[in-house]
Structure formats: structure tokens, C-alpha cells
Scaffold this motif. Structure first.
Motif, PDB file in Angstrom:
ATOM      1  N   UNK A   1      60.872  21.407  95.013  1.00 48.43           N
ATOM      2  CA  UNK A   1      60.138  20.142  94.993  1.00 48.43           C
ATOM      3  C   UNK A   1      60.955  19.047  95.660  1.00 48.43           C
ATOM      4  N   UNK A   2      60.277  18.033  96.171  1.00 49.69           N
ATOM      5  CA  UNK A   2      60.947  16.900  96.806  1.00 49.69           C
ATOM      6  C   UNK A   2      61.392  15.886  95.754  1.00 49.69           C
ATOM      7  N   UNK A   3      62.394  15.085  96.110  1.00 56.09           N
ATOM      8  CA  UNK A   3      62.791  13.988  95.247  1.00 56.09           C
ATOM      9  C   UNK A   3      61.645  12.993  95.132  1.00 56.09           C
ATOM     10  N   UNK A   4      61.424  12.511  93.900  1.00 55.56           N
ATOM     11  CA  UNK A   4      60.292  11.618  93.656  1.00 55.56           C
ATOM     12  C   UNK A   4      60.456  10.959  92.301  1.00 55.56           C
ATOM     13  N   UNK A   5      60.003   9.721  92.155  1.00 53.53           N
ATOM     14  CA  UNK A   5      59.916   9.151  90.802  1.00 53.53           C
ATOM     15  C   UNK A   5      58.858   9.910  90.008  1.00 53.53           C
ATOM     16  N   UNK A   6      58.889   9.755  88.700  1.00 50.41           N
ATOM     17  CA  UNK A   6      57.894  10.428  87.866  1.00 50.41           C
ATOM     18  C   UNK A   6      56.489   9.984  88.259  1.00 50.41           C
ATOM     19  N   UNK A   7      55.583  10.929  88.268  1.00 52.34           N
ATOM     20  CA  UNK A   7      54.204  10.650  88.623  1.00 52.34           C
ATOM     21  C   UNK A   7      53.378  10.241  87.407  1.00 52.34           C
ATOM     22  N   UNK A   8      53.850  10.630  86.209  1.00 51.11           N
ATOM     23  CA  UNK A   8      53.172  10.281  84.960  1.00 51.11           C
ATOM     24  C   UNK A   8      54.218   9.949  83.905  1.00 51.11           C
ATOM     25  N   UNK A   9      53.772   9.274  82.870  1.00 49.85           N
ATOM     26  CA  UNK A   9      54.640   8.971  81.735  1.00 49.85           C
ATOM     27  C   UNK A   9      55.187  10.283  81.165  1.00 49.85           C
ATOM     28  N   UNK A  10      56.512  10.433  81.064  1.00 42.41           N
ATOM     29  CA  UNK A  10      57.094  11.690  80.552  1.00 42.41           C
ATOM     30  C   UNK A  10      56.678  12.018  79.122  1.00 42.41           C
ATOM     31  N   UNK A  11      56.150  11.035  78.390  1.00 44.50           N
ATOM     32  CA  UNK A  11      55.710  11.294  77.019  1.00 44.50           C
ATOM     33  C   UNK A  11      54.360  12.008  76.972  1.00 44.50           C
ATOM     34  N   UNK A  12      53.616  11.967  78.073  1.00 40.47           N
ATOM     35  CA  UNK A  12      52.299  12.604  78.109  1.00 40.47           C
ATOM     36  C   UNK A  12      52.440  14.097  78.399  1.00 40.47           C
ATOM     37  N   UNK A  13      51.493  14.883  77.895  1.00 42.09           N
ATOM     38  CA  UNK A  13      51.520  16.329  78.164  1.00 42.09           C
ATOM     39  C   UNK A  13      50.388  16.754  79.099  1.00 42.09           C
TER      40      UNK A  13
ATOM     41  N   UNK B   1      46.916  15.120  81.843  1.00 40.88           N
ATOM     42  CA  UNK B   1      46.105  14.027  82.370  1.00 40.88           C
ATOM     43  C   UNK B   1      44.653  14.151  81.905  1.00 40.88           C
ATOM     44  N   UNK B   2      44.350  15.208  81.167  1.00 41.74           N
ATOM     45  CA  UNK B   2      42.968  15.465  80.758  1.00 41.74           C
ATOM     46  C   UNK B   2      42.540  14.518  79.638  1.00 41.74           C
ATOM     47  N   UNK B   3      41.260  14.147  79.640  1.00 40.95           N
ATOM     48  CA  UNK B   3      40.705  13.362  78.552  1.00 40.95           C
ATOM     49  C   UNK B   3      40.532  14.258  77.328  1.00 40.95           C
ATOM     50  N   UNK B   4      40.667  13.663  76.153  1.00 46.07           N
ATOM     51  CA  UNK B   4      40.554  14.420  74.904  1.00 46.07           C
ATOM     52  C   UNK B   4      39.215  15.141  74.836  1.00 46.07           C
ATOM     53  N   UNK B   5      38.141  14.489  75.238  1.00 48.90           N
ATOM     54  CA  UNK B   5      36.816  15.109  75.131  1.00 48.90           C
ATOM     55  C   UNK B   5      36.719  16.353  76.016  1.00 48.90           C
ATOM     56  N   UNK B   6      37.428  16.372  77.157  1.00 47.80           N
ATOM     57  CA  UNK B   6      37.402  17.546  78.027  1.00 47.80           C
ATOM     58  C   UNK B   6      38.158  18.714  77.410  1.00 47.80           C
ATOM     59  N   UNK B   7      39.257  18.411  76.716  1.00 44.21           N
ATOM     60  CA  UNK B   7      40.009  19.467  76.030  1.00 44.21           C
ATOM     61  C   UNK B   7      39.179  20.030  74.884  1.00 44.21           C
ATOM     62  N   UNK B   8      38.539  19.161  74.114  1.00 47.33           N
ATOM     63  CA  UNK B   8      37.705  19.622  73.004  1.00 47.33           C
ATOM     64  C   UNK B   8      36.549  20.480  73.519  1.00 47.33           C
ATOM     65  N   UNK B   9      35.972  20.057  74.630  1.00 50.74           N
ATOM     66  CA  UNK B   9      34.890  20.839  75.237  1.00 50.74           C
ATOM     67  C   UNK B   9      35.368  22.252  75.548  1.00 50.74           C
ATOM     68  N   UNK B  10      36.564  22.377  76.111  1.00 53.46           N
ATOM     69  CA  UNK B  10      37.092  23.693  76.462  1.00 53.46           C
ATOM     70  C   UNK B  10      37.374  24.532  75.221  1.00 53.46           C
ATOM     71  N   UNK B  11      37.805  23.907  74.140  1.00 52.65           N
ATOM     72  CA  UNK B  11      38.044  24.647  72.902  1.00 52.65           C
ATOM     73  C   UNK B  11      36.731  25.209  72.341  1.00 52.65           C
ATOM     74  N   UNK B  12      35.661  24.440  72.448  1.00 53.51           N
ATOM     75  CA  UNK B  12      34.355  24.936  71.979  1.00 53.51           C
ATOM     76  C   UNK B  12      33.871  26.060  72.886  1.00 53.51           C
ATOM     77  N   UNK B  13      34.056  25.895  74.205  1.00 55.29           N
ATOM     78  CA  UNK B  13      33.690  26.973  75.131  1.00 55.29           C
ATOM     79  C   UNK B  13      34.508  28.233  74.836  1.00 55.29           C
ATOM     80  N   UNK B  14      35.778  28.068  74.521  1.00 51.16           N
ATOM     81  CA  UNK B  14      36.601  29.230  74.195  1.00 51.16           C
ATOM     82  C   UNK B  14      36.077  29.933  72.948  1.00 51.16           C
ATOM     83  N   UNK B  15      35.651  29.159  71.963  1.00 49.01           N
ATOM     84  CA  UNK B  15      35.093  29.749  70.745  1.00 49.01           C
ATOM     85  C   UNK B  15      33.813  30.529  71.051  1.00 49.01           C
TER      86      UNK B  15
END
Length: 292
Positions: free
Chosen positions: A167-179, A181-195
């Protein structure tokens, strides 16, 4: 200066891309299923490795695109290859190299990539060495080849070290505290689809989707209302099940996944709606978030 960049996870359906991303992240955010072509959209996981930041981009499997939704899925994977700084190609160790050869044809821009030989716990050491030899025929095309097993916890550090190296040298692209970029509702949607994938057989999971109608996160118990979309009345009956047994299983399964991520109790309401021909309706697909 730290390093940062986007890394696309690509491969055939069921190669283990979503499993790999969840494992590296140490948190479940992506749908995982034994059934092929469960992942429909790109999703991002933000991983800090020492002082460097890697944004992994999970993608749908590379496959023949016939239906409109499948065309969208293939386009998502191809866009990720073109947009990312680096590609990780997942090749299950038991696979023939033909899948990788097809990837080389798709990778017209010759995007630099690493091969991960996944699921090495499923073959013998002798077969693994033979497989590595087969891929070495293509050594002019890839940067590195890394054997890996999620089940045996093998290969993670090697992969992260190798990615950062390229990888190239670069400042952080996102807050390091975040895991992610997905919205919570999109993650929940995928969990229901997985079920749904886990509890309903045949083609129904492929002809269903989920709309998150409402989320109330402020209460001590998180309240989620969601609608499962299917194409046929008969599918609605199967999703609901006799006496509501099937939808109860789906709801319980999804709720447990959501609670682990939310770290709080969840009340999940599920409804089922029939939308005939939704998988071929471009406008409705766009409303569901599948935007070309």
C-alpha cells in the motif's frame, strides 16, 4: 507517514470472502452462508494493522450473470477490482486453477493482487504443496501467495503484513475507532437475509430480500421492524411456515446476530410481502439499494 488503502476481496462464489473479512475484523458484519451467491453488494471493513489502515471491500462472487440482480452483483465485484488499490483473490485450496485463470482474464487492467489459498485445513500437506506448485506457474501475475485457514487461525498476520507492504503512504481514510462504513440498517438487513439462507431451503433465499422499515435505537430494548420481500404467494407461505414456525426461527436467528453486534436486547418484528417479479424490476431493485 502511515499507510492506508482499499483492498478488494474477490473470488468465485463460496470462496470464503465474507468469512475472511469477519475473521480479520474480529467482528461479524457480513452475511455468511454455505449457499453460493449470498453476498449481493460491496461492504467495507476498516482494519487497523499496527499503525496502518486497511479498508477491506467484500464483494459478490465472480460468476455468470444472467438475471438482472446477478448482473448487478457481478458489476459490484468488477467495480471493486477497478476502484481498489490492491486485490486479494481467494482461491479455496481444493479448487482447480481454472477459476484463477478466469480472474486473470477479467483483470484487464492488471490490478496488482495477492492470492490467498483459503481452507487449507481441508486438504493434506502434500496436496497443499502440489497446489502451491500449480499456482507458481502464474507467479509473474501475482505479488504473493499466502496459505490460510480461518478454522485453524493460520495466515492472518502474513496477509496483513503483505498487504501493508504494497500500500502507498497515506493519512487514515476513516476514523480508526470505526470498524465499517456500512449503515447499521444495512448490517441488520444482511443478518436477516443470512437467517433466511440458514433456515429456508431451495431457491427462496435467492428470490427474497429485506427492507428495514424502522429502527428505534434509543430505548433500552432496540426495536426493529423489517419486511421480507418474496416473488410468489407460495414463497410467502413457506417463509411464514405452519403456525408461523419458520418466521419465528428466522426472527430468533436474526435477533441473536443483531444482539451480539448491538450489545443490547433487541425486539425484532418481521413481516412478509409479495412483490411479483422484483428481481427483474430495475426500479424496485434501485429502491432496495441495488443502484447501477
Amino acid at each position: 507517514m502511515n499507510k492506508a488503502g482499499f483492498v478488494a476481496l474477490v473470488g468465485r462464489p463460496n470462496a470464503g470472502k465474507s468469512t475472511l473479512m469477519n475473521w480479520i475484523l474480529g467482528e461479524k458484519i457480513a452475511l455468511v452462508s454455505q449457499k453460493a451467491n449470498a453476498t449481493r453488494k460491496r461492504s467495507n471493513a476498516i482494519v487497523m494493522h499496527n499503525d496502518d489502515q486497511i479498508i477491506f471491500v467484500d464483494t459478490p462472487g465472480l460468476h455468470q450473470a444472467e438475471k438482472l440482480l446477478n448482473q448487478y452483483m457481478l458489476e459490484e465485484a468488477l467495480k471493486a477490482i477497478g476502484d481498489c488499490d490492491l486485490v486479494v483473490y481467494l482461491a479455496p485450496a481444493s479448487d482447480k486453477t481454472i477459476h484463477y485463470e478466469k480472474f486473470l482474464e477479467i483483470n484487464a487492467d492488471k490490478r496488482k493482487h495477492i492470492i490467498v489459498l483459503s481452507k487449507i485445513d481441508q486438504i493434506s500437506q502434500a496436496d497443499l504443496l502440489k497446489k502451491i506448485g500449480e499456482y507458481n506457474r502464474f507467479s509473474d501475475h501475482f505479488l504473493a501467495l499466502i496459505p490460510m485457514s480461518v478454522n485453524k487461525n493460520v495466515g492472518k498476520k502474513d496477509l496483513l503484513d503483505t498487504i501493508v507492504k504494497h500500500l502507498d503512504e497515506s493519512p487514515y481514510l476513516y476514523d480508526p475507532e470505526n470498524i465499517t462504513t456500512e449503515m447499521v440498517r444495512d448490517i441488520y438487513k444482511e443478518f436477516i437475509r443470512e437467517a433466511i439462507f440458514d433456515n429456508i431451503s431451495d431457491e427462496i433465499p435467492y428470490e427474497s430480500d429485506v427492507i428495514i422499515d424502522k429502527i428505534d435505537e434509543d430505548a433500552p430494548v432496540e426495536h426493529i421492524r423489517a419486511t421480507i420481500i418474496v416473488e410468489k404467494d407460495s414463497q410467502k407461505g413457506i417463509i411464514i411456515g405452519k403456525g408461523g414456525a419458520a418466521i419465528k426461527r428466522i426472527g430468533q436467528n436474526a435477533r441473536e446476530k443483531i444482539e451480539r453486534l448491538a450489545s443490547k436486547p433487541v425486539y425484532l418484528e418481521l413481516f412478509v410481502s409479495v412483490k411479483k417479479g422484483w428481481t427483474t424490476d430495475k426500479k424496485f431493485l434501485s429502491d432496495l439499494g441495488y443502484e447501477w
